[in-house]
Design an enzyme around this catalytic site. Structure first.
Site, PDB file in Angstrom:
ATOM      1  N   CYS A 247       0.862  -1.169   0.000  1.00  0.00           N
ATOM      2  CA  CYS A 247       0.000   0.000   0.000  1.00  0.00           C
ATOM      3  C   CYS A 247       0.902   1.222   0.000  1.00  0.00           C
ATOM      4  CB  CYS A 247      -0.992  -0.013   1.161  1.00  0.00           C
ATOM      5  SG  CYS A 247      -0.278   0.165   2.793  1.00  0.00           S
TER       6      CYS A 247
ATOM      7  N   CYS B 214      -2.734   1.618  -3.827  1.00  0.00           N
ATOM      8  CA  CYS B 214      -1.561   2.410  -4.213  1.00  0.00           C
ATOM      9  C   CYS B 214      -1.576   2.764  -5.689  1.00  0.00           C
ATOM     10  CB  CYS B 214      -0.258   1.730  -3.808  1.00  0.00           C
ATOM     11  SG  CYS B 214      -0.061   0.028  -4.294  1.00  0.00           S
TER      12      CYS B 214
ATOM     13  N   CYS C 173       2.196   1.500  -7.229  1.00  0.00           N
ATOM     14  CA  CYS C 173       2.585   0.116  -6.958  1.00  0.00           C
ATOM     15  C   CYS C 173       3.395  -0.411  -8.131  1.00  0.00           C
ATOM     16  CB  CYS C 173       1.361  -0.773  -6.749  1.00  0.00           C
ATOM     17  SG  CYS C 173       0.668  -0.670  -5.102  1.00  0.00           S
TER      18      CYS C 173
END
Length: 136
Positions: free
Chosen positions: A11, A85, A89
Protein backbone atom coordinates in the site's frame (compact mmCIF):
# COMPACT_ATOMS: atom_id res chain seq x y z
CA UNK A 1 5.28 -21.04 -7.06
CA UNK A 2 7.47 -22.65 -4.42
CA UNK A 3 6.32 -25.03 -1.68
CA UNK A 4 6.34 -22.04 0.66
CA UNK A 5 4.80 -19.19 -1.32
CA UNK A 6 5.81 -15.60 -0.62
CA UNK A 7 3.08 -12.97 -0.42
CA UNK A 8 3.83 -9.25 -0.51
CA UNK A 9 1.19 -6.77 0.69
CA UNK A 10 1.65 -3.30 -0.81
CA UNK A 11 0.00 0.00 0.00
CA UNK A 12 1.14 3.60 0.00
CA UNK A 13 2.28 4.14 3.59
CA UNK A 14 2.70 0.55 4.81
CA UNK A 15 1.21 1.68 8.11
CA UNK A 16 -2.32 0.27 8.14
CA UNK A 17 -3.92 -2.00 5.54
CA UNK A 18 -0.80 -3.84 4.40
CA UNK A 19 0.44 -4.25 7.97
CA UNK A 20 -2.93 -5.64 9.11
CA UNK A 21 -2.99 -8.05 6.15
CA UNK A 22 0.54 -9.20 6.86
CA UNK A 23 -0.34 -9.67 10.52
CA UNK A 24 -3.37 -11.76 9.64
CA UNK A 25 -1.41 -13.90 7.19
CA UNK A 26 1.41 -14.55 9.67
CA UNK A 27 -1.17 -15.38 12.34
CA UNK A 28 -3.28 -17.70 10.19
CA UNK A 29 -0.60 -19.39 8.07
CA UNK A 30 2.35 -19.65 10.42
CA UNK A 31 5.43 -20.80 8.54
CA UNK A 32 3.45 -22.19 5.58
CA UNK A 33 3.63 -18.81 3.82
CA UNK A 34 6.41 -16.21 3.80
CA UNK A 35 4.88 -12.80 4.50
CA UNK A 36 6.20 -9.41 3.39
CA UNK A 37 4.70 -5.93 3.42
CA UNK A 38 5.91 -2.63 2.03
CA UNK A 39 4.81 0.74 0.76
CA UNK A 40 5.56 3.17 -2.04
CA UNK A 41 5.85 6.09 0.42
CA UNK A 42 6.34 4.51 3.87
CA UNK A 43 5.12 6.37 6.93
CA UNK A 44 7.32 6.92 9.95
CA UNK A 45 5.17 4.74 12.23
CA UNK A 46 2.29 2.29 12.17
CA UNK A 47 -1.26 3.57 12.42
CA UNK A 48 -2.08 3.28 16.16
CA UNK A 49 -5.74 2.45 15.46
CA UNK A 50 -4.65 -0.43 13.20
CA UNK A 51 -2.31 -1.72 15.90
CA UNK A 52 -5.12 -1.52 18.49
CA UNK A 53 -7.72 -3.16 16.24
CA UNK A 54 -5.37 -6.08 15.58
CA UNK A 55 -4.44 -6.37 19.26
CA UNK A 56 -8.15 -6.76 20.07
CA UNK A 57 -8.24 -10.00 18.06
CA UNK A 58 -4.97 -11.35 19.40
CA UNK A 59 -2.71 -10.36 16.50
CA UNK A 60 0.27 -8.26 17.56
CA UNK A 61 1.72 -5.99 14.89
CA UNK A 62 3.13 -3.27 17.17
CA UNK A 63 6.73 -4.25 16.48
CA UNK A 64 6.46 -3.91 12.69
CA UNK A 65 7.96 -0.93 10.89
CA UNK A 66 6.78 0.68 7.64
CA UNK A 67 9.27 0.05 4.86
CA UNK A 68 9.70 0.72 1.16
CA UNK A 69 9.39 -2.02 -1.42
CA UNK A 70 12.50 -2.97 -3.35
CA UNK A 71 13.15 -4.73 -6.62
CA UNK A 72 14.70 -7.60 -4.64
CA UNK A 73 11.58 -7.97 -2.49
CA UNK A 74 9.35 -7.87 -5.53
CA UNK A 75 11.48 -10.40 -7.40
CA UNK A 76 11.31 -12.84 -4.46
CA UNK A 77 7.52 -12.66 -4.28
CA UNK A 78 4.99 -15.12 -5.72
CA UNK A 79 1.81 -13.10 -5.05
CA UNK A 80 1.57 -9.30 -4.79
CA UNK A 81 -1.53 -7.93 -3.08
CA UNK A 82 -2.00 -4.22 -3.74
CA UNK A 83 -4.21 -2.00 -1.60
CA UNK A 84 -4.95 1.46 -2.85
CA UNK A 85 -1.56 2.41 -4.21
CA UNK A 86 -2.72 2.69 -7.81
CA UNK A 87 0.04 3.64 -10.23
CA UNK A 88 2.63 3.90 -7.46
CA UNK A 89 2.59 0.12 -6.96
CA UNK A 90 5.31 -1.63 -8.93
CA UNK A 91 4.48 -4.15 -11.64
CA UNK A 92 6.86 -6.97 -12.46
CA UNK A 93 5.88 -9.28 -15.33
CA UNK A 94 5.29 -12.87 -14.36
CA UNK A 95 4.05 -12.14 -10.83
CA UNK A 96 0.51 -12.82 -9.72
CA UNK A 97 -1.21 -9.58 -8.74
CA UNK A 98 -4.38 -9.20 -6.69
CA UNK A 99 -5.88 -5.77 -5.98
CA UNK A 100 -7.93 -5.37 -2.82
CA UNK A 101 -10.07 -2.24 -2.72
CA UNK A 102 -10.14 -1.37 0.96
CA UNK A 103 -10.92 1.78 2.88
CA UNK A 104 -7.81 3.51 4.18
CA UNK A 105 -7.68 3.41 8.00
CA UNK A 106 -5.44 6.50 8.14
CA UNK A 107 -6.83 9.10 10.53
CA UNK A 108 -9.79 6.93 11.56
CA UNK A 109 -10.64 5.93 15.12
CA UNK A 110 -10.40 2.27 16.07
CA UNK A 111 -14.20 1.93 15.84
CA UNK A 112 -13.94 2.64 12.10
CA UNK A 113 -10.83 0.47 11.63
CA UNK A 114 -12.46 -2.70 13.01
CA UNK A 115 -14.63 -3.32 9.90
CA UNK A 116 -11.56 -2.82 7.69
CA UNK A 117 -9.64 -5.30 9.87
CA UNK A 118 -12.47 -7.83 9.56
CA UNK A 119 -12.68 -7.37 5.78
CA UNK A 120 -8.93 -7.95 5.53
CA UNK A 121 -9.23 -11.13 7.61
CA UNK A 122 -11.89 -12.52 5.22
CA UNK A 123 -9.72 -11.72 2.22
CA UNK A 124 -6.59 -13.25 3.78
CA UNK A 125 -8.51 -16.45 4.56
CA UNK A 126 -9.67 -16.58 0.93
CA UNK A 127 -6.11 -16.04 -0.30
CA UNK A 128 -4.88 -18.87 1.90
CA UNK A 129 -7.51 -21.16 0.40
CA UNK A 130 -6.38 -20.14 -3.11
CA UNK A 131 -2.77 -20.88 -2.17
CA UNK A 132 -3.75 -24.33 -0.92
CA UNK A 133 -2.74 -23.43 2.62
CA UNK A 134 -6.06 -22.93 4.44
CA UNK A 135 -6.01 -21.11 7.78
CA UNK A 136 -5.18 -23.19 10.83
Amino acid sequence: MSDTPTVLFLCVHNAGRSQMAAGWLRHLAGDRVKVLSAGSEPADDLNPAAVEAMREVGVDIHDQQPKAWSQETLAATDVVVTMGCGDTCPVLPGKRYVDWELDDPAGRPVEEVRPIRDDIERRVRGLLDELGAPAT
